[in-house]
Write an enzyme that holds these catalytic residues in place. Structure first.
Site, PDB file in Angstrom:
ATOM      1  N   ALA A 184      42.638  -8.184  29.056  1.00 21.49           N
ATOM      2  CA  ALA A 184      41.227  -8.273  29.469  1.00 21.49           C
ATOM      3  C   ALA A 184      41.133  -7.564  30.818  1.00 21.49           C
ATOM      4  O   ALA A 184      41.433  -8.143  31.867  1.00 21.49           O
ATOM      5  CB  ALA A 184      40.810  -9.726  29.583  1.00 21.49           C
ATOM      6  N   GLY A 240      38.697 -11.878  38.992  1.00 25.16           N
ATOM      7  CA  GLY A 240      39.581 -11.926  37.824  1.00 25.16           C
ATOM      8  C   GLY A 240      38.873 -12.506  36.626  1.00 25.16           C
ATOM      9  O   GLY A 240      37.651 -12.642  36.631  1.00 25.16           O
ATOM     10  N   ASN A 241      39.617 -12.815  35.604  1.00 28.97           N
ATOM     11  CA  ASN A 241      39.025 -13.453  34.424  1.00 28.97           C
ATOM     12  C   ASN A 241      39.992 -14.490  33.860  1.00 28.97           C
ATOM     13  O   ASN A 241      41.106 -14.659  34.362  1.00 28.97           O
ATOM     14  CB  ASN A 241      38.621 -12.405  33.381  1.00 28.97           C
ATOM     15  N   ARG A 242      39.576 -15.147  32.809  1.00 33.37           N
ATOM     16  CA  ARG A 242      40.312 -16.306  32.307  1.00 33.37           C
ATOM     17  C   ARG A 242      41.487 -15.976  31.396  1.00 33.37           C
ATOM     18  O   ARG A 242      42.129 -16.872  30.866  1.00 33.37           O
ATOM     19  CB  ARG A 242      39.377 -17.175  31.473  1.00 33.37           C
ATOM     20  N   SER A 243      41.735 -14.705  31.139  1.00 37.78           N
ATOM     21  CA  SER A 243      42.775 -14.366  30.167  1.00 37.78           C
ATOM     22  C   SER A 243      44.137 -14.917  30.594  1.00 37.78           C
ATOM     23  O   SER A 243      44.546 -14.784  31.748  1.00 37.78           O
ATOM     24  CB  SER A 243      42.851 -12.848  30.027  1.00 37.78           C
TER      25      SER A 243
END
Ligand code: CTP
Length: 408
Positions: free
Chosen positions: A281, A214-217
């Site tokens: 994102a 995943g990512n930090r969005s």
């Protein structure tokens, strides 16, 4: 003379002391051509570069430099009250600093502190001055008070240096002044009654029932956009990756997890949409295999997860025939204009919002952001540090400007 928003309007043109002051004379001429009345006021520094006589010749009105030139009528108060819009071009680092701290020690700064109309500042200075933390802070402060900052542009500066600091073109400054004077549509906003699809948050690409890539969005930017568009009367479909945020009231939300699910949701809604804003994102890659059972930590499949590219949803939308306006985001660790413009064209977008994601007060999971907006028709707008709610409002303004331009 046309029949644009500047016809018959009173523009206060404040000029401060930089080499770009000569371009303010051209701006005065363009404003007059567009039908405005122009009242020029100059700082002492500006008058050393271009004399008041130049502005008087162009505008047909006395160009003032001193506070006491008309003591009977309290000049700065009168000038401020007359203005429908005030434009400060060029705005030097010194002028911005005085504006931001309320210093009123000459005619231009005294008049600024009396203004109640929309204010535009077009900075011009050397790159080092523009990038100095004091100038950044002053610009952010002025923007938070509603001052519209136009430029500066990247280009050749006095002395042969190159970098951000060049005064924006007079045409661009004029367009910004005109935009502040556009009479609101009868229903308030051009977005009223339109259908918007907004994506938000990051996607999660599962490896097994427990693990994912995943990512930090956080979704904050997309949710702020959905809320703002809904406030302006649009019907909003928000497609959100996992997020802890409360959906804005009145907005219909579809929750998705993976990039493929997001693509299906976007494609299903895009054909009926007037505007698609892709703030999400989206993970660029996903694991080739999904394991139904949780992988043990010593499994080879976990030591090297094989990835495959996800479809670029936005590029797909841009490549097929579409009526909707497309707005994309680019998360960058600098505001590189060239790369942003290349992405705008490559993905077939109408507007790209390049935002900084590498700073403590800008990017993922914070309430503020700084951004550079580039449009297909070549306009650029830099938004200094501001709240995501305010940036959402600026983005909606730009979308409205694009809709206005498309109108027959
Ligand atoms: N986007 C998308 N589908 C993807 C990846 C991105 O629709 N699979 C959208 C995002 O929602 C965003 C925009 O594309 O609006 C920009 O994504 P970004 O990752 O910055 O751009 P890339 O083209 O992937 O460029 P880079 O290689 O610089 O990351």
């Amino acid at each position: 003379m046309g029949d644009g928003p500047l016809v018959g309007r009173h523009v206060l043109l404040g000029v401060s002391g930089g080499i770009a002051a000569y371009k303010a004379a051209e701006l005065a001429r363009e404003l007059i051509r567009a039908g405005a009345t122009v009242q020029a006021i100059l700082t002492q520094g500006a008058a050393s570069f271009v004399g008041p006589a130049t502005f008087e010749g162009l505008t047909g009105r006395r160009a003032h430099v001193g506070v006491f030139e008309d003591p009977h009528r309290i000049l700065h108060v009168r000038l401020a009250r007359e203005a429908d819009v005030a434009v400060f071009a060029p705005a030097t680092a010194n002028l911005l600093a005085k504006f931001a701290s309320g210093i009123a020690d000459d005619l231009v700064t005294s008049t600024y502190t009396c203004l109640t109309c929309p204010v535009i500042a077009a900075p011009a200075m050397h790159t080092e001055m523009w990038e100095h933390p004091a100038t950044r802070a002053n610009v952010a402060r002025l923007a938070s008070w509603g001052v519209r900052i136009i430029g500066p542009e990247v280009g050749q500066l006095a002395g042969g240096d190159e970098g951000p600091g060049r005064l924006s073109d007079p045409g661009e400054i004029l367009a910004a002044a005109a935009q502040t004077l556009v009479t609101p549509e009868p229903d308030g906003s051009l977005l009223a009654g339109l259908r918007l699809v907004v994506t938000a948050g990051g996607t999660r690409e599962p490896i097994d029932p427990v693990r994912y890539i995943g990512n930090r969005s956080s979704g904050k930017m997309g949710y702020a956009l959905a809320a703002e568009a809904q406030r302006r009367g649009a019907t909003v479909d928000l497609i959100s990756g996992p997020s802890h945020l409360e959906p804005p009231p009145g907005v219909s939300v579809s929750h998705v997890e993976t990039a493929l699910q997001m693509r299906d949701a976007v494609v299903a809604l895009a054909d009926k949409a007037d505007v698609v804003i892709k703030a999400a994102a989206v993970a660029d890659f996903r694991p080739v295999d999904y394991h139904e059972q949780k992988l043990k930590k010593d499994t080879a499949a976990l030591a090297s997860v094989i990835l495959t590219p996800n479809p670029d949803i936005l590029a797909e939308l841009g490549a097929r025939p579409h009526d909707a306006l497309l707005v994309g985001f680019a998360a960058e660790t600098d505001l590189e204009e060239e790369r942003g413009r290349e992405k705008l064209h490559r993905k077939g977008l109408d507007l790209i919002v390049i935002n900084r994601v590498d700073m403590a007060d800008s990017g993922f999971n914070v309430d503020t952001n700084r951004a550079l907006l580039l449009t297909m028709d070549g306009r650029r707008r830099e938004v200094p540090l501001t709240t995501k709610a305010e940036l959402a409002s600026v983005i909606c303004d730009e979308v409205e400007a694009l809709i206005r331009m498309r109108a027959p």
